[in-house]
Design an enzyme around this catalytic site. Structure first.
Site, PDB file in Angstrom:
ATOM      1  N   PHE A   1     -22.695  76.234  27.492  1.00 38.71           N
ATOM      2  CA  PHE A   1     -21.740  75.236  28.311  1.00 38.71           C
ATOM      3  C   PHE A   1     -20.196  75.900  27.875  1.00 38.71           C
ATOM      4  CE2 PHE A   1     -24.421  71.443  26.884  1.00 38.71           C
ATOM      5  CZ  PHE A   1     -25.505  71.311  28.582  1.00 38.71           C
ATOM      6  N   PRO A   2     -20.058  76.969  28.408  1.00 41.24           N
ATOM      7  CA  PRO A   2     -19.007  77.429  28.520  1.00 41.24           C
ATOM      8  C   PRO A   2     -17.940  77.338  29.349  1.00 41.24           C
ATOM      9  CG  PRO A   2     -20.350  79.355  29.168  1.00 41.24           C
ATOM     10  CD  PRO A   2     -20.709  77.831  28.638  1.00 41.24           C
ATOM     11  N   LEU A   3     -18.206  76.889  30.165  1.00 42.62           N
ATOM     12  CA  LEU A   3     -17.073  76.069  31.318  1.00 42.62           C
ATOM     13  C   LEU A   3     -17.130  74.089  30.877  1.00 42.62           C
ATOM     14  CD1 LEU A   3     -18.288  78.590  34.011  1.00 42.62           C
ATOM     15  CD2 LEU A   3     -16.110  78.210  32.668  1.00 42.62           C
ATOM     16  N   GLY A   4     -17.927  74.208  30.385  1.00 42.88           N
ATOM     17  CA  GLY A   4     -17.888  72.179  29.625  1.00 42.88           C
ATOM     18  C   GLY A   4     -18.829  71.895  31.444  1.00 42.88           C
ATOM     19  N   GLY A   5     -17.854  70.660  31.563  1.00 41.65           N
ATOM     20  CA  GLY A   5     -19.399  69.881  32.588  1.00 41.65           C
ATOM     21  C   GLY A   5     -20.107  69.623  32.465  1.00 41.65           C
TER      22      GLY A   5
ATOM     23  N   PRO B   1     -21.940  63.444  32.741  1.00 37.51           N
ATOM     24  CA  PRO B   1     -21.212  63.353  33.852  1.00 37.51           C
ATOM     25  C   PRO B   1     -19.873  62.823  32.948  1.00 37.51           C
ATOM     26  CG  PRO B   1     -23.158  62.537  33.900  1.00 37.51           C
ATOM     27  CD  PRO B   1     -23.159  63.314  32.928  1.00 37.51           C
TER      28      PRO B   1
ATOM     29  N   TYR C   1     -38.107  75.692  28.564  1.00 38.00           N
ATOM     30  CA  TYR C   1     -37.182  76.152  29.181  1.00 38.00           C
ATOM     31  C   TYR C   1     -38.406  75.652  30.307  1.00 38.00           C
ATOM     32  CZ  TYR C   1     -32.562  77.491  27.128  1.00 38.00           C
ATOM     33  OH  TYR C   1     -31.604  77.109  26.617  1.00 38.00           O
TER      34      TYR C   1
END
Length: 316
Positions: A226-230, A233, A71
């Site tokens: 990515f717990p909220l998706g997206g 693209p 990171y």
């Protein structure tokens, strides 16, 4: 968690209620909402703000932080060492399986071979100023993604687990976790002792429901990224879904908070590590742990569903 003698002392994690309550992780009891530190790399030009954000998370009760040496090419680990140094009550979870690749088209490159895994552990120890890494996740590259294992980077899981258990026996690693794994890989790894699994998962991406259930049965923490998706693209975002937005409006909350709250309600072994570089978003993420979703709201949220596009499918 023991730091070397050069570490500075940071503020202790908050003594009040833990965000989202508490759950088990690698033999420790931690807040169910932790902090994913990857976004700290966005503050590379403002170290003071990055340190303040970390310390604010601790003040609000966060007591586990997710990081990796790749990171920000080591920057995030440096910030964690400076911001949280000397604390015995903060569990640092890191991952290996990739190395920084700052000059490449993607900021990381595969580092799957056993000798590379050992070198990555040493890099994390040095950067974080620790004598032992409390939890180390092995990031596998089994799944089709933007980062693939090819050539000598295609390594058998047993060979990787062998070096990780050896480092655990040596005291360099406290506990072993897995990331981006298949159900078959998890079954093979369970006998060595697995503390947690980090896979992509959200209300709109529940393809790994069988892995979540397996983890629940085995007492393994499930930590979705990515717990909220997206994530790429064209993939659906939880915050854009009409059912989520309607539920958020009825609760006077944000769609992101409802998406995080659903994960906490969905399974008792779920721990969250939402990341942000913004103090107000940090507080909103942690406040999601106070949301109560009643039966009617959960039923309404169940109407949410992903709507993949051709762009999204290209990344599968």
């Amino acid at each position: 968690m023991t730091h070397d003698s050069t570490s500075a002392t940071g503020p202790a994690a908050g003594e009040g209620p833990k965000p989202g309550g508490t759950g088990p992780l690698a033999g420790h009891t931690v807040s169910r909402i932790g902090y994913g530190a990857m976004q700290l790399r966005r503050l590379h030009d403002d170290r003071k703000a990055a340190i303040a954000l970390l310390r604010r998370a601790m003040e609000l009760g966060v007591d586990h932080v997710d990081t990796a040496q790749f990171y920000g090419d080591g920057l995030v680990n440096e910030l964690i060492r400076e911001g949280l140094g000397g604390q015995e009550d903060v569990l640092v979870v890191t991952k290996i399986g990739c190395d920084p690749n700052p000059e490449g088209p993607f900021p990381m490159r595969p580092a799957q071979r056993p000798e590379q895994l050992r070198a990555s552990v040493e890099d994390n120890l040095r950067a974080l100023g620790l004598e032992q890494l409390p939890v180390v996740n092995l990031r596998r590259l089994d799944r089709t993604s933007r980062l693939r294992a090819e050539g000598d980077q295609v390594v058998d899981l047993d060979d990787q687990l062998a070096v990780m258990t050896a480092m655990r026996d040596e005291g360099k690693i406290g506990a072993i976790g897995l990331s981006s794994v298949t159900s078959d890989a998890l079954r093979r790894a369970i006998p060595v002792g697995i503390a947690c699994v980090q896979n992509e998962y959200s209300l709109l991406n529940r393809e790994d429901e069988d892995l979540l259930d397996m983890c629940a049965d085995e007492g393994i923490a499930w930590i979705p990224f990515f717990p909220l998706g997206g994530a790429v693209p064209g993939t659906s975002k939880v915050t854009d879904d009409p059912a989520i937005r309607a539920a958020a409006k009825s609760l006077n909350r944000t769609p992101a908070q409802v998406g995080l709250a659903w994960l906490l309600h969905h399974a008792a072994n779920v721990l969250l590590i939402p990341g942000t570089a913004d103090p107000s978003h940090l507080e909103a993420n942690l406040d999601a742990g106070t949301i109560i979703l009643d039966t009617a709201t959960l039923a309404a949220i169940a109407e949410a569903h992903p709507r993949p596009t051709e762009t999204a499918l290209a990344f599968r």
